[in-house]
Write a protein that holds these residues in place. Structure first.
Motif, PDB file in Angstrom:
ATOM      1  N   TYR A  99      44.319  37.791  64.619  1.00  0.00           N
ATOM      2  CA  TYR A  99      42.897  37.900  64.260  1.00  0.00           C
ATOM      3  C   TYR A  99      42.354  36.554  63.790  1.00  0.00           C
ATOM      4  N   GLU A 100      43.149  35.847  62.997  1.00  0.00           N
ATOM      5  CA  GLU A 100      42.693  34.561  62.465  1.00  0.00           C
ATOM      6  C   GLU A 100      42.584  33.500  63.561  1.00  0.00           C
ATOM      7  N   ALA A 101      43.341  33.684  64.647  1.00  0.00           N
ATOM      8  CA  ALA A 101      43.333  32.696  65.730  1.00  0.00           C
ATOM      9  C   ALA A 101      42.060  32.761  66.562  1.00  0.00           C
ATOM     10  N   ILE A 102      41.433  33.943  66.596  1.00  0.00           N
ATOM     11  CA  ILE A 102      40.190  34.045  67.363  1.00  0.00           C
ATOM     12  C   ILE A 102      39.021  33.643  66.482  1.00  0.00           C
ATOM     13  N   VAL A 103      37.994  33.115  67.102  1.00  0.00           N
ATOM     14  CA  VAL A 103      36.847  32.594  66.343  1.00  0.00           C
ATOM     15  C   VAL A 103      36.195  33.715  65.546  1.00  0.00           C
ATOM     16  N   GLY A 104      36.118  33.528  64.240  1.00  0.00           N
ATOM     17  CA  GLY A 104      35.439  34.507  63.400  1.00  0.00           C
ATOM     18  C   GLY A 104      36.289  35.673  62.953  1.00  0.00           C
ATOM     19  N   GLY A 105      37.583  35.678  63.289  1.00  0.00           N
ATOM     20  CA  GLY A 105      38.452  36.769  62.842  1.00  0.00           C
ATOM     21  C   GLY A 105      38.045  38.107  63.426  1.00  0.00           C
ATOM     22  N   GLU A 163      42.565  41.965  72.768  1.00  0.00           N
ATOM     23  CA  GLU A 163      43.326  41.892  74.016  1.00  0.00           C
ATOM     24  C   GLU A 163      42.739  40.881  74.992  1.00  0.00           C
ATOM     25  N   VAL A 164      41.481  40.540  74.802  1.00  0.00           N
ATOM     26  CA  VAL A 164      40.831  39.545  75.651  1.00  0.00           C
ATOM     27  C   VAL A 164      40.847  38.176  74.972  1.00  0.00           C
ATOM     28  N   LEU A 165      40.360  38.126  73.736  1.00  0.00           N
ATOM     29  CA  LEU A 165      40.195  36.847  73.044  1.00  0.00           C
ATOM     30  C   LEU A 165      41.520  36.218  72.633  1.00  0.00           C
ATOM     31  N   ASP A 186      45.055  37.733  73.828  1.00  0.00           N
ATOM     32  CA  ASP A 186      46.068  37.889  74.876  1.00  0.00           C
ATOM     33  C   ASP A 186      45.747  37.076  76.133  1.00  0.00           C
ATOM     34  N   LEU A 187      44.463  36.971  76.462  1.00  0.00           N
ATOM     35  CA  LEU A 187      44.083  36.198  77.651  1.00  0.00           C
ATOM     36  C   LEU A 187      43.659  34.775  77.300  1.00  0.00           C
ATOM     37  N   ASP A 188      42.696  34.663  76.382  1.00  0.00           N
ATOM     38  CA  ASP A 188      42.104  33.342  76.114  1.00  0.00           C
ATOM     39  C   ASP A 188      43.056  32.377  75.410  1.00  0.00           C
ATOM     40  N   ILE A 189      43.996  32.911  74.657  1.00  0.00           N
ATOM     41  CA  ILE A 189      44.944  32.034  73.951  1.00  0.00           C
ATOM     42  C   ILE A 189      46.317  32.085  74.608  1.00  0.00           C
ATOM     43  N   GLU A 190      46.905  33.281  74.683  1.00  0.00           N
ATOM     44  CA  GLU A 190      48.285  33.411  75.176  1.00  0.00           C
ATOM     45  C   GLU A 190      48.402  33.077  76.672  1.00  0.00           C
ATOM     46  N   ALA A 191      47.558  33.726  77.499  1.00  0.00           N
ATOM     47  CA  ALA A 191      47.654  33.493  78.948  1.00  0.00           C
ATOM     48  C   ALA A 191      47.223  32.068  79.310  1.00  0.00           C
ATOM     49  N   LYS A 192      46.210  31.547  78.587  1.00  0.00           N
ATOM     50  CA  LYS A 192      45.781  30.165  78.867  1.00  0.00           C
ATOM     51  C   LYS A 192      46.887  29.170  78.527  1.00  0.00           C
TER      52      LYS A 192
END
Length: 312
Positions: free
Chosen positions: A49-55, A266-268, A270-276
């Motif tokens: 949660y903390e890794a995505i912008v704005g928690g 799952e988007v912000l 799993d995809l935007d950080i992990e998959a990228k």
């Protein structure tokens, strides 16, 4: 009691997210059916949660915005006829809270719909079961929208996003690399196949319809965000698929997570950080389509599905 007694209630359901970082443990415990997470599990989820912008806050705001958008669209279609209530699977207001709010307002007739287009007994089915049980208890007649995965406006909204994503990818990859479009959705335990569950079939139908409408020939389906349990989940996972594509020589990927309708974990993550990050390791360019969120075509899909449910 309010003056909503003559109106039709619309119970808008979704998975739910914590309201703040302080609520993450209670939320995770609810998902785990009352079993508190280990400190390591809690730390991992909190870190995400903390890794995505704005928690967690934008996730909650997205759902609130979608419910408000549906209310506005229904008001345009049928002024004064519908009133929306929110019910979440794993956070407040819970599904039962939403039904109780309708009962307190004197609602006698309602429609339940989930912010997810594809039906599974393990997902949509479990939402509907809880909503129906509470509606029966409180004397509310409840119609349900079980899926809307081939609604023309939903397909159109996804198609626009795939076309835009391909344009963006063409620019970022220099326009030379052939692009593989990966349609994705949240994995579920493999046992749904034994149950004859329609989830997988509906996802393939949505993917095929969007690919055809967008003129995409080079595409495939993959899974993501599987739970960590002992039982096997549907695969391959997107990270495994990407590794295989790397071996094929694919250099550019557009992810179209058609199983999701909103920017959330799952988007912000799993995809935007992990998959990228995985794409960078593999020397690939990865983009994903913009999520539907409050797109007018998605709001119309929901509104038209709600109205149609009462005519059945």
């Amino acid at each position: 009691m309010s003056d909503n007694g003559n109106k039709i209630g619309v119970l808008v359901m979704s998975y739910g997210t914590p309201e703040s970082m302080d609520d993450v443990e209670a939320y995770y415990t609810h998902i785990r059916r009352g079993h508190a997470p280990t400190p390591e599990q809690l730390a991992e989820l909190t870190d995400r949660y903390e890794a995505i912008v704005g928690g967690v806050f934008p996730l909650r705001e997205n759902t609130n915005s979608q419910v408000a958008g549906l209310q506005d669209k229904l008001e345009t279609m049928a002024p004064g006829q519908y009133v929306c209530y929110q019910g979440l699977k794993h956070a407040r207001p819970y599904i039962e809270d939403g039904v109780e709010a309708m009962a307190k307002d004197g609602i006698k007739q309602a429609v339940a719909i989930v912010l997810a287009p594809h039906f599974s007994t393990m997902s949509i089915g479990s939402y509907m079961k809880r909503a129906q049980a509470k509606a029966d208890e409180l004397g509310i007649e409840l119609a349900t929208v079980e899926s809307y995965h081939l609604h023309p406006k939903l397909i159109s909204a996804f198609t626009d996003r795939v076309k835009n994503g391909l344009k963006k990818l063409s620019v970022s990859s220099g326009g030379e690399a052939p692009v593989r479009v990966l349609f994705s959705a949240h994995s579920l335990p493999e046992k749904i196949r034994e149950l004859g569950d329609p989830y997988e079939k509906q996802l393939m139908e949505t993917s095929a319809a969007v690919a055809e409408a967008a003129g995409v020939k080079d595409w495939q389906f993959t899974w993501q965000s599987a739970g960590r349990t002992r039982e096997p989940w549907l695969g391959p996972d997107i990270l495994e698929t990407m590794a295989a594509l790397g071996e094929e020589g694919v250099k550019a990927i557009l992810v179209a997570p058609v199983g999701f309708v909103s920017d959330h974990l799952e988007v912000l993550y799993d995809l935007d950080i992990e998959a990228k990050a995985e794409a960078a390791k593999l020397g690939m360019t990865l983009e994903r389509i913009a999520m539907l969120n409050k797109d007018p075509l998605y709001m119309e899909t929901l509104a038209e599905s709600v109205v149609a449910a009462l005519k059945v």
